[in-house]
Write a protein that holds these residues in place. Sequence first.
Motif, PDB file in Angstrom:
ATOM      1  N   ALA A   1      43.060  58.974  47.971  1.00 60.62           N
ATOM      2  CA  ALA A   1      42.248  58.198  47.084  1.00 60.62           C
ATOM      3  C   ALA A   1      40.963  57.995  47.769  1.00 60.62           C
ATOM      4  CB  ALA A   1      43.107  56.823  46.817  1.00 60.62           C
ATOM      5  N   ALA A   2      40.863  57.755  49.046  1.00 61.31           N
ATOM      6  CA  ALA A   2      39.602  57.633  49.755  1.00 61.31           C
ATOM      7  C   ALA A   2      38.624  58.798  49.614  1.00 61.31           C
ATOM      8  CB  ALA A   2      39.734  57.291  50.976  1.00 61.31           C
ATOM      9  N   ALA A   3      39.131  59.966  49.475  1.00 60.45           N
ATOM     10  CA  ALA A   3      38.479  61.242  49.439  1.00 60.45           C
ATOM     11  C   ALA A   3      38.037  61.536  47.873  1.00 60.45           C
ATOM     12  CB  ALA A   3      39.124  62.317  50.022  1.00 60.45           C
ATOM     13  N   GLY A   4      38.634  60.703  46.883  1.00 63.30           N
ATOM     14  CA  GLY A   4      38.240  60.844  45.469  1.00 63.30           C
ATOM     15  C   GLY A   4      39.136  61.707  44.961  1.00 63.30           C
ATOM     16  N   LEU A   5      40.271  62.362  45.572  1.00 58.79           N
ATOM     17  CA  LEU A   5      41.054  63.298  44.927  1.00 58.79           C
ATOM     18  C   LEU A   5      42.086  62.960  44.138  1.00 58.79           C
ATOM     19  CD1 LEU A   5      41.187  65.461  48.205  1.00 58.79           C
ATOM     20  CD2 LEU A   5      39.557  65.588  46.213  1.00 58.79           C
ATOM     21  N   VAL A   6      42.649  61.719  44.206  1.00 56.28           N
ATOM     22  CA  VAL A   6      43.630  61.151  43.463  1.00 56.28           C
ATOM     23  C   VAL A   6      43.347  59.735  43.090  1.00 56.28           C
ATOM     24  CG1 VAL A   6      45.538  62.647  44.401  1.00 56.28           C
ATOM     25  CG2 VAL A   6      45.288  60.394  45.256  1.00 56.28           C
ATOM     26  N   GLU A   7      43.696  58.920  42.115  1.00 54.28           N
ATOM     27  CA  GLU A   7      43.713  57.671  41.905  1.00 54.28           C
ATOM     28  C   GLU A   7      45.051  57.056  41.629  1.00 54.28           C
ATOM     29  OE1 GLU A   7      40.388  57.589  39.162  1.00 54.28           O
ATOM     30  OE2 GLU A   7      41.856  58.011  37.226  1.00 54.28           O
ATOM     31  N   ARG A   8      45.211  55.608  41.924  1.00 52.60           N
ATOM     32  CA  ARG A   8      46.547  54.983  41.191  1.00 52.60           C
ATOM     33  C   ARG A   8      46.084  54.225  40.013  1.00 52.60           C
ATOM     34  NH1 ARG A   8      46.178  53.914  47.101  1.00 52.60           N
ATOM     35  NH2 ARG A   8      48.187  54.487  48.089  1.00 52.60           N
TER      36      ARG A   8
ATOM     37  N   LEU B   1      51.367  68.248  43.679  1.00 53.86           N
ATOM     38  CA  LEU B   1      52.438  67.303  42.588  1.00 53.86           C
ATOM     39  C   LEU B   1      51.503  66.554  41.780  1.00 53.86           C
ATOM     40  CD1 LEU B   1      55.125  66.536  45.320  1.00 53.86           C
ATOM     41  CD2 LEU B   1      55.242  68.116  43.316  1.00 53.86           C
ATOM     42  N   ALA B   2      50.675  65.936  42.167  1.00 57.26           N
ATOM     43  CA  ALA B   2      49.657  65.169  41.263  1.00 57.26           C
ATOM     44  C   ALA B   2      48.843  65.989  40.187  1.00 57.26           C
ATOM     45  CB  ALA B   2      48.713  64.165  41.964  1.00 57.26           C
ATOM     46  N   CYS B   3      48.431  66.959  40.508  1.00 58.76           N
ATOM     47  CA  CYS B   3      47.782  67.998  39.595  1.00 58.76           C
ATOM     48  C   CYS B   3      48.747  68.543  38.268  1.00 58.76           C
ATOM     49  CB  CYS B   3      47.012  69.231  40.199  1.00 58.76           C
ATOM     50  SG  CYS B   3      45.595  68.593  41.340  1.00 58.76           S
ATOM     51  N   GLU B   4      50.196  68.518  38.882  1.00 60.63           N
ATOM     52  CA  GLU B   4      50.834  69.411  37.988  1.00 60.63           C
ATOM     53  C   GLU B   4      51.508  68.433  36.990  1.00 60.63           C
ATOM     54  OE1 GLU B   4      51.775  72.657  37.634  1.00 60.63           O
ATOM     55  OE2 GLU B   4      50.076  72.976  39.299  1.00 60.63           O
ATOM     56  N   SER B   5      51.270  67.035  37.269  1.00 62.75           N
ATOM     57  CA  SER B   5      52.182  65.847  36.342  1.00 62.75           C
ATOM     58  C   SER B   5      50.901  65.312  35.487  1.00 62.75           C
ATOM     59  CB  SER B   5      52.632  64.774  37.456  1.00 62.75           C
ATOM     60  OG  SER B   5      53.163  63.824  36.523  1.00 62.75           O
TER      61      SER B   5
ATOM     62  N   ALA C   1      46.081  63.028  39.792  1.00 62.16           N
ATOM     63  CA  ALA C   1      44.690  63.765  40.118  1.00 62.16           C
ATOM     64  C   ALA C   1      43.517  63.369  39.453  1.00 62.16           C
ATOM     65  CB  ALA C   1      45.175  65.076  40.413  1.00 62.16           C
ATOM     66  N   THR C   2      42.454  63.459  40.051  1.00 59.92           N
ATOM     67  CA  THR C   2      41.080  63.200  39.570  1.00 59.92           C
ATOM     68  C   THR C   2      40.486  64.548  39.354  1.00 59.92           C
ATOM     69  OG1 THR C   2      39.727  63.450  41.565  1.00 59.92           O
ATOM     70  CG2 THR C   2      40.612  61.019  40.975  1.00 59.92           C
ATOM     71  N   SER C   3      39.496  64.663  38.546  1.00 62.51           N
ATOM     72  CA  SER C   3      39.009  66.103  38.122  1.00 62.51           C
ATOM     73  C   SER C   3      38.572  66.742  39.546  1.00 62.51           C
ATOM     74  CB  SER C   3      37.637  66.111  37.159  1.00 62.51           C
ATOM     75  OG  SER C   3      36.656  65.040  37.809  1.00 62.51           O
ATOM     76  N   GLU C   4      37.920  65.903  40.267  1.00 59.96           N
ATOM     77  CA  GLU C   4      37.750  66.497  41.848  1.00 59.96           C
ATOM     78  C   GLU C   4      38.835  67.034  42.747  1.00 59.96           C
ATOM     79  OE1 GLU C   4      35.130  67.665  45.316  1.00 59.96           O
ATOM     80  OE2 GLU C   4      34.754  67.624  43.202  1.00 59.96           O
ATOM     81  N   GLY C   5      39.969  66.325  42.488  1.00 61.31           N
ATOM     82  CA  GLY C   5      41.149  66.688  42.963  1.00 61.31           C
ATOM     83  C   GLY C   5      41.832  67.893  42.267  1.00 61.31           C
ATOM     84  N   ARG C   6      41.418  68.286  41.047  1.00 62.40           N
ATOM     85  CA  ARG C   6      42.002  69.580  40.444  1.00 62.40           C
ATOM     86  C   ARG C   6      41.021  70.373  41.027  1.00 62.40           C
ATOM     87  NH1 ARG C   6      45.691  68.253  36.871  1.00 62.40           N
ATOM     88  NH2 ARG C   6      45.893  66.018  36.244  1.00 62.40           N
TER      89      ARG C   6
END
Length: 142
Positions: A75-82, A43-47, A96-101
């Motif tokens: 967030a702790a894994a660096g996949l999303v941020e607030r 969901l974070a990647c799609e928005s 989503a972060t670039s790593e999250g994507r």
Amino acid sequence: MEQPLADDLGFLLSRASGQVVRATNAALAEHGLRVRHYSVLVLACESESGLSQRELATVLGLDPSQVVLLVDELAAAGLVERQAPEGDRRTRLVVATSEGRRVRKAAGEDADAAVEGPLSLLGDTERDRLRDMLTRIWSATG
């Protein structure tokens, strides 16, 4: 031998869901994810602009406190941020972060392959019908 719960749709849905979730969790484990984490990440990647934790909770049908924990772990894994949207210091959007994507793409391929196992008994038409029926149920109760 007759199966006493063979006609119980709730039981059958629960068991089928459990099979799919277990297979998907096993596939996602190498990415450090479980189904709920993966769902938030998708969901974070799609928005493009991000989603609030409340919006995530609504879409996923989870208590907001559960979403907070999932987002904390992602967030702790660096996949999303607030991120705070402009003009609103109280709301935080999950982005989503670039790593999250990158992880979402790789994990998505593995998750898709894992779902293939339990659903391999169904043909394309049956899958389309099942998806349609489940979507209608979800939409009516969402």
